[in-house]
Design a protein around this motif. Structure first.
Motif, PDB file in Angstrom:
ATOM      1  N   LYS A 199     -55.433  83.236  15.815  1.00  0.00           N
ATOM      2  CA  LYS A 199     -54.271  83.842  16.468  1.00  0.00           C
ATOM      3  C   LYS A 199     -54.249  83.633  17.983  1.00  0.00           C
ATOM      4  O   LYS A 199     -53.320  84.062  18.659  1.00  0.00           O
ATOM      5  N   LYS A 200     -55.262  82.977  18.507  1.00  0.00           N
ATOM      6  CA  LYS A 200     -55.355  82.801  19.956  1.00  0.00           C
ATOM      7  C   LYS A 200     -54.295  81.826  20.460  1.00  0.00           C
ATOM      8  O   LYS A 200     -53.951  80.851  19.787  1.00  0.00           O
ATOM      9  N   GLU A 201     -53.774  82.081  21.669  1.00  0.00           N
ATOM     10  CA  GLU A 201     -52.830  81.172  22.317  1.00  0.00           C
ATOM     11  C   GLU A 201     -53.556  80.357  23.372  1.00  0.00           C
ATOM     12  O   GLU A 201     -54.424  80.889  24.087  1.00  0.00           O
ATOM     13  N   TYR A 202     -53.183  79.099  23.500  1.00  0.00           N
ATOM     14  CA  TYR A 202     -53.921  78.172  24.358  1.00  0.00           C
ATOM     15  C   TYR A 202     -53.032  77.614  25.470  1.00  0.00           C
ATOM     16  O   TYR A 202     -51.823  77.436  25.290  1.00  0.00           O
ATOM     17  N   ALA A 203     -53.668  77.326  26.602  1.00  0.00           N
ATOM     18  CA  ALA A 203     -52.995  76.660  27.717  1.00  0.00           C
ATOM     19  C   ALA A 203     -53.459  75.204  27.713  1.00  0.00           C
ATOM     20  O   ALA A 203     -54.441  74.840  28.367  1.00  0.00           O
ATOM     21  N   LEU A 248     -57.726  73.714  21.522  1.00  0.00           N
ATOM     22  CA  LEU A 248     -57.175  73.838  20.181  1.00  0.00           C
ATOM     23  C   LEU A 248     -57.384  72.534  19.414  1.00  0.00           C
ATOM     24  O   LEU A 248     -57.110  71.457  19.918  1.00  0.00           O
ATOM     25  N   SER A 249     -57.878  72.652  18.189  1.00  0.00           N
ATOM     26  CA  SER A 249     -58.059  71.478  17.340  1.00  0.00           C
ATOM     27  C   SER A 249     -57.828  71.860  15.895  1.00  0.00           C
ATOM     28  O   SER A 249     -58.233  72.936  15.447  1.00  0.00           O
ATOM     29  N   PHE A 250     -57.180  70.969  15.162  1.00  0.00           N
ATOM     30  CA  PHE A 250     -57.006  71.185  13.728  1.00  0.00           C
ATOM     31  C   PHE A 250     -58.313  70.947  12.995  1.00  0.00           C
ATOM     32  O   PHE A 250     -58.569  71.530  11.945  1.00  0.00           O
ATOM     33  N   HIS A 251     -59.154  70.088  13.570  1.00  0.00           N
ATOM     34  CA  HIS A 251     -60.413  69.715  12.942  1.00  0.00           C
ATOM     35  C   HIS A 251     -61.509  70.717  13.318  1.00  0.00           C
ATOM     36  O   HIS A 251     -61.566  71.205  14.443  1.00  0.00           O
ATOM     37  N   LYS A 252     -62.379  70.986  12.388  1.00  0.00           N
ATOM     38  CA  LYS A 252     -63.538  71.833  12.669  1.00  0.00           C
ATOM     39  C   LYS A 252     -64.651  70.934  13.203  1.00  0.00           C
ATOM     40  O   LYS A 252     -65.701  70.751  12.599  1.00  0.00           O
ATOM     41  N   ALA A 253     -64.384  70.388  14.381  1.00  0.00           N
ATOM     42  CA  ALA A 253     -65.293  69.401  14.965  1.00  0.00           C
ATOM     43  C   ALA A 253     -66.401  70.084  15.757  1.00  0.00           C
ATOM     44  O   ALA A 253     -66.289  71.232  16.178  1.00  0.00           O
ATOM     45  N   LEU A 254     -67.474  69.337  15.973  1.00  0.00           N
ATOM     46  CA  LEU A 254     -68.597  69.834  16.751  1.00  0.00           C
ATOM     47  C   LEU A 254     -68.131  70.237  18.140  1.00  0.00           C
ATOM     48  O   LEU A 254     -67.522  69.462  18.866  1.00  0.00           O
ATOM     49  N   GLY A 255     -68.376  71.463  18.506  1.00  0.00           N
ATOM     50  CA  GLY A 255     -68.044  71.938  19.841  1.00  0.00           C
ATOM     51  C   GLY A 255     -66.675  72.577  19.947  1.00  0.00           C
ATOM     52  O   GLY A 255     -66.440  73.362  20.859  1.00  0.00           O
ATOM     53  N   LEU A 256     -65.745  72.258  19.031  1.00  0.00           N
ATOM     54  CA  LEU A 256     -64.403  72.813  19.093  1.00  0.00           C
ATOM     55  C   LEU A 256     -64.312  73.995  18.130  1.00  0.00           C
ATOM     56  O   LEU A 256     -64.261  73.827  16.918  1.00  0.00           O
ATOM     57  N   LEU A 257     -64.317  75.186  18.681  1.00  0.00           N
ATOM     58  CA  LEU A 257     -64.463  76.404  17.885  1.00  0.00           C
ATOM     59  C   LEU A 257     -63.161  77.167  17.723  1.00  0.00           C
ATOM     60  O   LEU A 257     -63.169  78.351  17.372  1.00  0.00           O
TER      61      LEU A 257
END
Length: 453
Positions: free
Chosen positions: A366-370, A351-360
């Motif tokens: 709506k996805k939940e992350y571990a 999860l990232s707030f930034h639309k960074a390279l590689g972080l999609l």
């Protein structure tokens, strides 16, 4: 009709492991602790008990020499088994071995009409001597309120928007009569209004019908549930003013004290996080030892236990104690590893707030992350990106405020809004900060510079 506030700035951290709305089957908790470190600003604690003493729920065990009128009391009945101190004899914990059945100190009861007609001095005396007063927090500074002050207003946030936060409508179910009594008492403590913030997305059945409050509904991402954000968007605090805030649980506790005449520290705590086998609620008391909720209830043996939520909570041991103000225990994977160029690997699992390279992750809102506790970086030069403003729904400039704190520029801190914030209000800035600065520590440093100047 209540006022409505729509907040667009902020960010919801969606995590795996939200507590199911049921009480889990946990082993009875044996020990409880009151930690002076939970009470920000307490500098000179005075212990009123010694090891081996027997106490009841509501027996005074501690007070702050700077605020002697306010007593901190035992949450359960039992025996004082340890008074733990650290370096320079700093008081860390007062531990109580519960006796299995709660015996209470008895306080004078009031009827509903008696609460409404009671004088301010009567209400203050009852709250300060019984142990419920520490639930009242002062703004600015985020410290236990001084009972001699007369606040401009009192604010209550009726919902929590932090990651995996407990559902207040669930934990307060069936207690609206106590909440109303608490509101009636709080109205005696201020010449101003009592404000109640509710979520526009989840209509509260317990708090929606409360009388005697100025209700405002808030919609939007976290930190919409933070009382500081609600104050800013309702009736902002100015220099020289004092406001008080109370958690909904604290309001109920005030009501129980006045109606039943006892200090009732019972509470429902959400046991949350991706490492928890069965995320549910636990019926317990303030200061509960967490070993009963951790042992045999985790998916691995390498995890972090957090008293509170992942943004503002405190890391504790597997047999540590839940904080005084916490209604949530979070268990996530420990992140003590190095991942070479991890941020450049194409993935949708971070999860990232930034639309960074590689972080999609932005493709799956709506996805939940571990997520684990790895911060994926180290402190570096303060990069000004403008992203702090995107997650702070307040008319302040977080970057400039933080720089003013670093420079210890008192005038700039005041002009940039130091009186309006405490740590939780800018915790998201720490999460999105590419420079990895301890934003919350800096905010507390700034508050203390202003407070003690």
């Amino acid at each position: 009709m209540s006022k409505q506030v729509k907040l667009k700035r902020g960010f919801d951290i969606r995590l795996v492991g939200k507590a199911e709305k049921k009480v889990g089957d946990y082993q009875p908790v044996k020990t409880f602790a009151i930690k002076p470190t939970d009470f920000i600003g307490m500098q000179r604690p005075k212990v009123l008990v010694k090891e081996g003493d027997t106490v009841k729920a509501g027996t005074p065990i501690l007070f702050d020499k700077k605020l002697e009128k306010v007593k901190y009391v035992a949450p359960v009945s039992g025996e004082i088994i340890e008074i733990k101190r650290g370096e320079k004899r700093k008081l860390l914990e007062i531990k109580i071995l519960a006796d299995g059945e709660i015996n209470f100190e008895n306080f004078e009861k009031l009827t509903s009409s008696g609460i409404k007609s009671a004088s301010r001095e009567t209400i203050v005396d009852k709250l300060t001597t019984s142990g419920v007063w520490p639930q009242i927090i002062q703004r600015p500074y985020g410290i236990v309120a001084n009972p001699d002050d007369n606040p401009r207003a009192i604010f209550i946030s009726g919902f929590d928007s932090h990651p995996l936060a407990p559902d207040y409508d669930y934990i307060l179910k069936g207690q609206s009569n106590y909440f109303q009594a608490g509101i009636d008492a709080l109205k005696q403590l201020t010449d101003g209004k009592v404000y109640l913030g509710l979520s526009a997305d989840n209509k509260s059945t317990e708090l929606g019908a409360i009388q005697g409050v100025e209700t405002t509904t808030f919609s939007g991402p976290h930190p919409a549930g933070n009382v500081g954000v609600q104050i800013h968007n309702t009736a902002p605090i100015n220099k020289g003013e004092t406001l008080w805030t109370v958690n909904p649980y604290g309001v109920v506790q005030i009501g129980k004290l006045l109606i039943n005449g006892i200090y009732d520290a019972s509470k429902l705590v959400a046991i949350t996080g991706s490492e928890v086998k069965t995320p549910t609620y636990a019926q317990t008391y303030i200061g509960s030892c967490v070993d009963s909720y951790v042992e045999g209830n985790t998916k691995s043996n390498h995890f972090r236990v957090i008293s509170g939520n992942v943004l503002t909570g405190e890391k504790i041991s597997k047999d540590g104690y839940l904080g005084f103000y916490q209604h949530q225990l979070t268990i996530i994977p420990e992140g003590d590893y190095y991942e070479f160029m991890g941020w450049m690997k194409p993935t949708a699992d971070k999860l990232s707030f930034h639309k960074a390279l590689g972080l999609l992750s932005f493709l799956f809102p709506k996805k939940e992350y571990a997520l684990d506790s790895n911060v994926r970086g180290e402190p570096r030069a303060f990069v000004q990106t403008g992203v702090f403003e995107k997650v702070t729904p307040m008319d302040i400039y977080p970057v400039y405020l933080l720089k003013a704190i670093m420079a210890e520029d008192f005038d700039e801190m005041e002009e940039l809004g130091i009186y309006e914030v405490i740590e939780e209000d800018l915790a998201l800035c720490e999460f999105v900060d590419v420079s990895k600065h301890p934003v919350q520590q800096l905010i507390r440093k700034g508050i203390e510079l202003i407070q003690y100047s």
